[in-house]
Design an enzyme around this catalytic site. Structure first.
Site, PDB file in Angstrom:
ATOM      1  N   ARG A 103      60.720  11.944  63.663  1.00 21.08           N
ATOM      2  CA  ARG A 103      59.371  12.152  63.880  1.00 21.08           C
ATOM      3  C   ARG A 103      58.683  12.617  62.751  1.00 21.08           C
ATOM      4  O   ARG A 103      59.025  13.358  62.024  1.00 21.08           O
ATOM      5  CB  ARG A 103      58.983  13.181  65.003  1.00 21.08           C
ATOM      6  CG  ARG A 103      59.748  12.742  66.362  1.00 21.08           C
ATOM      7  CD  ARG A 103      59.428  13.664  67.359  1.00 21.08           C
ATOM      8  NE  ARG A 103      57.938  13.655  67.832  1.00 21.08           N
ATOM      9  CZ  ARG A 103      57.150  14.865  67.773  1.00 21.08           C
ATOM     10  NH1 ARG A 103      57.806  15.928  67.773  1.00 21.08           N
ATOM     11  NH2 ARG A 103      55.835  14.722  68.288  1.00 21.08           N
ATOM     12  N   SER A 104      57.653  11.995  62.219  1.00 17.83           N
ATOM     13  CA  SER A 104      56.837  12.087  60.976  1.00 17.83           C
ATOM     14  C   SER A 104      56.568  13.691  60.830  1.00 17.83           C
ATOM     15  O   SER A 104      56.642  14.237  59.745  1.00 17.83           O
ATOM     16  CB  SER A 104      55.705  11.199  60.730  1.00 17.83           C
ATOM     17  OG  SER A 104      54.673  11.776  61.755  1.00 17.83           O
ATOM     18  N   ARG A 108      57.950  15.777  57.559  1.00 21.73           N
ATOM     19  CA  ARG A 108      56.956  16.374  56.552  1.00 21.73           C
ATOM     20  C   ARG A 108      57.502  17.785  56.195  1.00 21.73           C
ATOM     21  O   ARG A 108      56.707  18.330  55.306  1.00 21.73           O
ATOM     22  CB  ARG A 108      55.512  16.159  57.261  1.00 21.73           C
ATOM     23  CG  ARG A 108      54.980  15.030  57.306  1.00 21.73           C
ATOM     24  CD  ARG A 108      53.731  14.997  58.148  1.00 21.73           C
ATOM     25  NE  ARG A 108      53.267  13.554  58.262  1.00 21.73           N
ATOM     26  CZ  ARG A 108      52.128  12.904  58.024  1.00 21.73           C
ATOM     27  NH1 ARG A 108      51.084  13.620  57.549  1.00 21.73           N
ATOM     28  NH2 ARG A 108      51.841  11.572  58.360  1.00 21.73           N
ATOM     29  N   ALA A 117      72.876   5.976  60.789  1.00 20.51           N
ATOM     30  CA  ALA A 117      73.012   5.135  62.040  1.00 20.51           C
ATOM     31  C   ALA A 117      71.823   5.222  62.720  1.00 20.51           C
ATOM     32  O   ALA A 117      71.642   5.813  63.966  1.00 20.51           O
ATOM     33  CB  ALA A 117      74.086   5.723  62.901  1.00 20.51           C
ATOM     34  N   ARG A 119      70.485   2.363  64.307  1.00 20.86           N
ATOM     35  CA  ARG A 119      70.444   1.049  65.240  1.00 20.86           C
ATOM     36  C   ARG A 119      71.276   1.529  66.341  1.00 20.86           C
ATOM     37  O   ARG A 119      72.251   2.254  66.471  1.00 20.86           O
ATOM     38  CB  ARG A 119      71.074  -0.219  64.606  1.00 20.86           C
ATOM     39  CG  ARG A 119      71.084  -1.268  65.582  1.00 20.86           C
ATOM     40  CD  ARG A 119      71.680  -2.495  64.841  1.00 20.86           C
ATOM     41  NE  ARG A 119      73.276  -2.414  64.797  1.00 20.86           N
ATOM     42  CZ  ARG A 119      73.851  -2.224  63.840  1.00 20.86           C
ATOM     43  NH1 ARG A 119      73.357  -2.461  62.628  1.00 20.86           N
ATOM     44  NH2 ARG A 119      75.069  -1.916  63.865  1.00 20.86           N
ATOM     45  N   GLU A 131      72.323  12.425  62.935  1.00 23.95           N
ATOM     46  CA  GLU A 131      73.050  13.110  61.624  1.00 23.95           C
ATOM     47  C   GLU A 131      71.691  13.626  61.127  1.00 23.95           C
ATOM     48  O   GLU A 131      70.858  13.095  60.242  1.00 23.95           O
ATOM     49  CB  GLU A 131      73.194  11.763  60.850  1.00 23.95           C
ATOM     50  CG  GLU A 131      74.306  10.867  61.578  1.00 23.95           C
ATOM     51  CD  GLU A 131      74.423   9.556  61.222  1.00 23.95           C
ATOM     52  OE1 GLU A 131      73.364   8.869  60.324  1.00 23.95           O
ATOM     53  OE2 GLU A 131      75.373   8.800  61.272  1.00 23.95           O
ATOM     54  N   TYR A 164      78.005  -3.765  72.659  1.00 26.91           N
ATOM     55  CA  TYR A 164      78.691  -2.639  71.966  1.00 26.91           C
ATOM     56  C   TYR A 164      79.788  -1.978  73.078  1.00 26.91           C
ATOM     57  O   TYR A 164      79.409  -1.703  74.171  1.00 26.91           O
ATOM     58  CB  TYR A 164      77.726  -1.506  71.462  1.00 26.91           C
ATOM     59  CG  TYR A 164      78.557  -0.390  70.823  1.00 26.91           C
ATOM     60  CD1 TYR A 164      78.838  -0.255  69.784  1.00 26.91           C
ATOM     61  CD2 TYR A 164      78.807   0.897  71.562  1.00 26.91           C
ATOM     62  CE1 TYR A 164      79.439   0.582  68.976  1.00 26.91           C
ATOM     63  CE2 TYR A 164      79.410   1.934  71.258  1.00 26.91           C
ATOM     64  CZ  TYR A 164      79.675   1.834  69.799  1.00 26.91           C
ATOM     65  OH  TYR A 164      80.464   2.866  69.009  1.00 26.91           O
TER      66      TYR A 164
END
Length: 192
Positions: A103-104, A108, A117, A119, A131, A164
């Site tokens: 989240r921005s 910030r 990771a 994807r 991570e 997967y």
């Protein structure tokens, strides 16, 4: 093609994409879903090792799992790296890939949600391991239960032939790296 909020809502209601628990009104954004931070963290123990050997290590012995209650604080120090996890269990069909982003508002202040990771492969089933790093200059209190990351979805041109089914499927806790298993397999038969 990235899914819009309308399509995500339809895919979740039909069970094509599964997110559990899920509060669409609180978590659905314009092109994705907010996911929340669980209280499970895996930290590297302080050791006197000079390096990590990817072919010989068993990272379970070098890490420890800790649990922080929802609503309590976990202090992430500058330069620290931990594995975290989403509260939500995510299941994707064979024709959808997910993209995990921070989240921005957290970015910030120096919080990185994933190192590499980002994807989420078609066929994934389980909670998502995060991570988490603090690249800022001050310690930051992160709080289990908070909205922590954002997942978007893209529809593939065709369903994948190989969904997967890897070593982390069905994750319920942030697990240590299993790269040692992968390295041993990839080096078998390789001649010097």
């Amino acid at each position: 093609m990235m899914l819009s909020d309308k399509s995500i809502r339809e895919y979740i209601k039909s069970g094509h994409i599964k997110i559990d628990p899920c509060d669409l009104e609180q978590q659905l954004g314009t092109v994705g879903m907010d996911l929340r931070l669980s209280g499970s963290f895996r930290l590297f123990k302080t050791t006197h090792k000079t390096f990590i050997d990817l072919t010989k290590e068993h990272f379970d012995t070098d890490t420890e799992l800790i649990e922080i209650p929802i609503g309590e604080r976990f202090i992430l120090h500058p330069g620290e790296f931990v594995l975290g996890m989403t509260i939500e269990n995510v299941e994707l069909p064979t024709n959808i890939v997910g993209r995990l982003d921070g989240r921005s508002s957290l970015g910030r202040i120096g919080i990185i949600v994933h190192s590499t990771a980002g994807r989420v492969d078609p066929g994934w089933k389980g909670r998502l391991t995060l991570e988490i790093s603090n690249i800022g200059k001050l310690p930051i209190a992160i709080i289990p239960g908070m909205k922590f990351c954002y997942i978007t979805f893209e529809e593939l041109t065709t369903p994948v032939e190989k969904a997967y089914s890897g070593k982390y499927i069905g994750s319920k806790l942030p697990g240590a790296s299993k790269i040692d298993e992968e390295m041993k397999k990839s080096l078998e038969g390789v001649k010097a």
